[in-house]
Motif scaffolding. Sequence first.
Motif, PDB file in Angstrom:
ATOM      1  N   SER A 174       2.105  -2.716 -11.906  1.00 50.13           N
ATOM      2  CA  SER A 174       3.003  -2.331 -10.811  1.00 50.13           C
ATOM      3  C   SER A 174       3.351  -3.518  -9.914  1.00 50.13           C
ATOM      4  O   SER A 174       4.293  -3.444  -9.125  1.00 50.13           O
ATOM      5  CB  SER A 174       2.382  -1.217  -9.973  1.00 50.13           C
ATOM      6  N   MET A 175       2.608  -4.628 -10.031  1.00 47.94           N
ATOM      7  CA  MET A 175       2.942  -5.824  -9.254  1.00 47.94           C
ATOM      8  C   MET A 175       4.353  -6.304  -9.548  1.00 47.94           C
ATOM      9  O   MET A 175       5.018  -6.880  -8.689  1.00 47.94           O
ATOM     10  CB  MET A 175       1.951  -6.950  -9.546  1.00 47.94           C
ATOM     11  N   ALA A 176       4.816  -6.056 -10.771  1.00 43.98           N
ATOM     12  CA  ALA A 176       6.166  -6.495 -11.144  1.00 43.98           C
ATOM     13  C   ALA A 176       7.235  -5.849 -10.280  1.00 43.98           C
ATOM     14  O   ALA A 176       8.324  -6.410 -10.091  1.00 43.98           O
ATOM     15  CB  ALA A 176       6.428  -6.178 -12.611  1.00 43.98           C
ATOM     16  N   LEU A 177       6.935  -4.658  -9.748  1.00 46.26           N
ATOM     17  CA  LEU A 177       7.928  -3.893  -8.985  1.00 46.26           C
ATOM     18  C   LEU A 177       7.543  -3.767  -7.517  1.00 46.26           C
ATOM     19  O   LEU A 177       8.016  -2.871  -6.819  1.00 46.26           O
ATOM     20  CB  LEU A 177       8.108  -2.503  -9.608  1.00 46.26           C
ATOM     21  N   GLY A 178       6.683  -4.651  -7.039  1.00 45.49           N
ATOM     22  CA  GLY A 178       6.334  -4.633  -5.621  1.00 45.49           C
ATOM     23  C   GLY A 178       5.097  -3.834  -5.294  1.00 45.49           C
ATOM     24  O   GLY A 178       4.886  -3.501  -4.126  1.00 45.49           O
ATOM     25  N   GLY A 179       4.260  -3.541  -6.283  1.00 51.01           N
ATOM     26  CA  GLY A 179       3.058  -2.751  -6.044  1.00 51.01           C
ATOM     27  C   GLY A 179       1.907  -3.584  -5.525  1.00 51.01           C
ATOM     28  O   GLY A 179       0.774  -3.483  -6.016  1.00 51.01           O
ATOM     29  N   CYS A 180       2.176  -4.431  -4.546  1.00 49.72           N
ATOM     30  CA  CYS A 180       1.153  -5.251  -3.910  1.00 49.72           C
ATOM     31  C   CYS A 180       1.651  -5.569  -2.498  1.00 49.72           C
ATOM     32  O   CYS A 180       2.721  -5.119  -2.086  1.00 49.72           O
ATOM     33  CB  CYS A 180       0.885  -6.531  -4.701  1.00 49.72           C
ATOM     34  N   GLU A 181       0.884  -6.323  -1.739  1.00 52.70           N
ATOM     35  CA  GLU A 181       1.276  -6.662  -0.380  1.00 52.70           C
ATOM     36  C   GLU A 181       1.544  -8.164  -0.294  1.00 52.70           C
ATOM     37  O   GLU A 181       0.802  -8.965  -0.858  1.00 52.70           O
ATOM     38  CB  GLU A 181       0.174  -6.291   0.623  1.00 52.70           C
ATOM     39  N   MET A 182       2.611  -8.526   0.428  1.00 56.76           N
ATOM     40  CA  MET A 182       2.911  -9.941   0.653  1.00 56.76           C
ATOM     41  C   MET A 182       3.533 -10.129   2.018  1.00 56.76           C
ATOM     42  O   MET A 182       4.126  -9.206   2.576  1.00 56.76           O
ATOM     43  CB  MET A 182       3.865 -10.485  -0.419  1.00 56.76           C
ATOM     44  N   ARG A 183       3.407 -11.342   2.539  1.00 53.83           N
ATOM     45  CA  ARG A 183       4.082 -11.723   3.776  1.00 53.83           C
ATOM     46  C   ARG A 183       5.375 -12.458   3.426  1.00 53.83           C
ATOM     47  O   ARG A 183       5.421 -13.251   2.479  1.00 53.83           O
ATOM     48  CB  ARG A 183       3.192 -12.618   4.626  1.00 53.83           C
ATOM     49  N   LEU A 184       6.426 -12.214   4.212  1.00 59.26           N
ATOM     50  CA  LEU A 184       7.696 -12.898   3.995  1.00 59.26           C
ATOM     51  C   LEU A 184       7.507 -14.410   4.023  1.00 59.26           C
ATOM     52  O   LEU A 184       8.122 -15.139   3.237  1.00 59.26           O
ATOM     53  CB  LEU A 184       8.707 -12.466   5.060  1.00 59.26           C
ATOM     54  N   LEU A 185       6.648 -14.896   4.909  1.00 58.01           N
ATOM     55  CA  LEU A 185       6.422 -16.333   5.021  1.00 58.01           C
ATOM     56  C   LEU A 185       5.942 -16.909   3.694  1.00 58.01           C
ATOM     57  O   LEU A 185       6.437 -17.952   3.237  1.00 58.01           O
ATOM     58  CB  LEU A 185       5.394 -16.612   6.121  1.00 58.01           C
ATOM     59  N   GLU A 186       4.991 -16.242   3.057  1.00 57.63           N
ATOM     60  CA  GLU A 186       4.451 -16.744   1.795  1.00 57.63           C
ATOM     61  C   GLU A 186       5.428 -16.542   0.642  1.00 57.63           C
ATOM     62  O   GLU A 186       5.503 -17.374  -0.273  1.00 57.63           O
ATOM     63  CB  GLU A 186       3.111 -16.066   1.515  1.00 57.63           C
ATOM     64  N   LEU A 187       6.203 -15.459   0.694  1.00 52.77           N
ATOM     65  CA  LEU A 187       7.224 -15.234  -0.328  1.00 52.77           C
ATOM     66  C   LEU A 187       8.300 -16.314  -0.257  1.00 52.77           C
ATOM     67  O   LEU A 187       8.749 -16.836  -1.287  1.00 52.77           O
ATOM     68  CB  LEU A 187       7.841 -13.847  -0.141  1.00 52.77           C
ATOM     69  N   ALA A 188       8.702 -16.671   0.958  1.00 55.66           N
ATOM     70  CA  ALA A 188       9.684 -17.744   1.121  1.00 55.66           C
ATOM     71  C   ALA A 188       9.146 -19.053   0.556  1.00 55.66           C
ATOM     72  O   ALA A 188       9.898 -19.852  -0.021  1.00 55.66           O
ATOM     73  CB  ALA A 188      10.046 -17.905   2.595  1.00 55.66           C
ATOM     74  N   GLY A 189       7.842 -19.267   0.706  1.00 61.59           N
ATOM     75  CA  GLY A 189       7.243 -20.464   0.139  1.00 61.59           C
ATOM     76  C   GLY A 189       7.355 -20.518  -1.369  1.00 61.59           C
ATOM     77  O   GLY A 189       7.529 -21.594  -1.958  1.00 61.59           O
ATOM     78  N   LEU A 190       7.268 -19.350  -2.027  1.00 55.58           N
ATOM     79  CA  LEU A 190       7.423 -19.306  -3.478  1.00 55.58           C
ATOM     80  C   LEU A 190       8.850 -19.667  -3.895  1.00 55.58           C
ATOM     81  O   LEU A 190       9.064 -20.384  -4.877  1.00 55.58           O
ATOM     82  CB  LEU A 190       7.065 -17.919  -4.000  1.00 55.58           C
ATOM     83  N   TYR A 191       9.833 -19.153  -3.150  1.00 55.59           N
ATOM     84  CA  TYR A 191      11.220 -19.469  -3.496  1.00 55.59           C
ATOM     85  C   TYR A 191      11.549 -20.927  -3.187  1.00 55.59           C
ATOM     86  O   TYR A 191      12.330 -21.566  -3.916  1.00 55.59           O
ATOM     87  CB  TYR A 191      12.174 -18.516  -2.777  1.00 55.59           C
ATOM     88  N   ALA A 192      10.956 -21.479  -2.132  1.00 51.50           N
ATOM     89  CA  ALA A 192      11.136 -22.913  -1.862  1.00 51.50           C
ATOM     90  C   ALA A 192      10.548 -23.740  -2.995  1.00 51.50           C
ATOM     91  O   ALA A 192      11.057 -24.830  -3.316  1.00 51.50           O
ATOM     92  CB  ALA A 192      10.480 -23.270  -0.529  1.00 51.50           C
ATOM     93  N   MET A 193       9.492 -23.247  -3.620  1.00 49.79           N
ATOM     94  CA  MET A 193       8.896 -23.924  -4.761  1.00 49.79           C
ATOM     95  C   MET A 193       9.902 -24.059  -5.904  1.00 49.79           C
ATOM     96  O   MET A 193       9.956 -25.095  -6.581  1.00 49.79           O
ATOM     97  CB  MET A 193       7.658 -23.162  -5.231  1.00 49.79           C
ATOM     98  N   LEU A 194      10.713 -23.016  -6.137  1.00 45.93           N
ATOM     99  CA  LEU A 194      11.745 -23.118  -7.166  1.00 45.93           C
ATOM    100  C   LEU A 194      12.728 -24.239  -6.834  1.00 45.93           C
ATOM    101  O   LEU A 194      13.151 -24.988  -7.720  1.00 45.93           O
ATOM    102  CB  LEU A 194      12.504 -21.788  -7.292  1.00 45.93           C
ATOM    103  N   ALA A 195      13.074 -24.354  -5.551  1.00 45.52           N
ATOM    104  CA  ALA A 195      14.007 -25.405  -5.126  1.00 45.52           C
ATOM    105  C   ALA A 195      13.394 -26.792  -5.299  1.00 45.52           C
ATOM    106  O   ALA A 195      14.126 -27.779  -5.448  1.00 45.52           O
ATOM    107  CB  ALA A 195      14.405 -25.192  -3.663  1.00 45.52           C
ATOM    108  N   ARG A 196      12.066 -26.878  -5.271  1.00 44.47           N
ATOM    109  CA  ARG A 196      11.379 -28.164  -5.467  1.00 44.47           C
ATOM    110  C   ARG A 196      11.037 -28.408  -6.935  1.00 44.47           C
ATOM    111  O   ARG A 196      10.274 -29.323  -7.243  1.00 44.47           O
ATOM    112  CB  ARG A 196      10.079 -28.212  -4.655  1.00 44.47           C
ATOM    113  N   GLY A 197      11.542 -27.602  -7.817  1.00 47.22           N
ATOM    114  CA  GLY A 197      11.269 -27.803  -9.228  1.00 47.22           C
ATOM    115  C   GLY A 197       9.871 -27.430  -9.637  1.00 47.22           C
ATOM    116  O   GLY A 197       9.290 -28.035 -10.551  1.00 47.22           O
ATOM    117  N   GLY A 198       9.287 -26.408  -8.970  1.00 49.79           N
ATOM    118  CA  GLY A 198       7.984 -25.906  -9.371  1.00 49.79           C
ATOM    119  C   GLY A 198       6.809 -26.446  -8.586  1.00 49.79           C
ATOM    120  O   GLY A 198       5.669 -26.105  -8.878  1.00 49.79           O
ATOM    121  N   VAL A 199       7.060 -27.282  -7.586  1.00 52.26           N
ATOM    122  CA  VAL A 199       5.990 -27.836  -6.751  1.00 52.26           C
ATOM    123  C   VAL A 199       5.839 -26.971  -5.499  1.00 52.26           C
ATOM    124  O   VAL A 199       6.794 -26.803  -4.741  1.00 52.26           O
ATOM    125  CB  VAL A 199       6.284 -29.291  -6.360  1.00 52.26           C
ATOM    126  N   HIS A 200       4.647 -26.442  -5.300  1.00 49.34           N
ATOM    127  CA  HIS A 200       4.399 -25.549  -4.173  1.00 49.34           C
ATOM    128  C   HIS A 200       3.809 -26.312  -2.994  1.00 49.34           C
ATOM    129  O   HIS A 200       2.913 -27.145  -3.166  1.00 49.34           O
ATOM    130  CB  HIS A 200       3.438 -24.428  -4.576  1.00 49.34           C
TER     131      HIS A 200
END
Length: 231
Positions: A168-194
């Motif tokens: 169920s994690m694939a469909l949001g069945g977990c808890e996350m903070r927007l701040l940390e989620l934004a960090g994951l998307y910024a990682m994509l912009a950095r070519g996979g570097v978190h």
Amino acid sequence: DRIHSTIDGDMQRTLDALCAAHGRELRRRGVPQLAALVLDNSSGAVLALSGSLDFFDERRHGQVNGALAPRSPGSTLKPFIYALAIDAGLLTPASMLVDAPVRYGAYDPENYDGRWRGLVSVREALENSLNVPAVNALAMLGRNGLYPFLKSAGVSTLARPESDYGLSMALGGCEMRLLELAGLYAMLARGGVHIRPHILAEDSPMPERLLSEEASWIVSDMLSGLLRPDL
């Protein structure tokens, strides 16, 4: 003592104005609240952060900081499932996945619109935010799936064992903070570097590669055609 933050005053005022404008439109669609933030992709520094539309709006829970409150991430983790599968050599954007009724034990995910599309490419599945292909892709990953990836990215809200979340994690069945989620998307912009997002100027988190540059580019390219099904 003085505390020096990474917040940029001009950027913060711009973000507040954008949130106010978008908030009016969202409320017409039945969405009463929003949160937003701006990250410096090069450093992970938080340049602006808005936790709600109006701090003093008690009726709409304005004093809850939506950027830090744990919430369901919905479909926003799907890109990272596909990135992990691409890195593992299991999928490409042209790989075909089945979008049809499926059951994993007592779990039987469905699409947002209740429709099934049969065979679809990975690109089509992500662009249309299809649920079953994402769950199937997560099942393919096995023990090297989303949970350990999020843990390695420092996601602080996964307090329960992986077995409690399951597919169920694939469909949001977990808890996350927007701040940390934004960090994951910024990682994509950095070519996979978190780089862990931070708001104190004295912090200097160490960069860590979590995805390949190739998988990050491919998923970013697929996201450029994303179609949100509920809007």
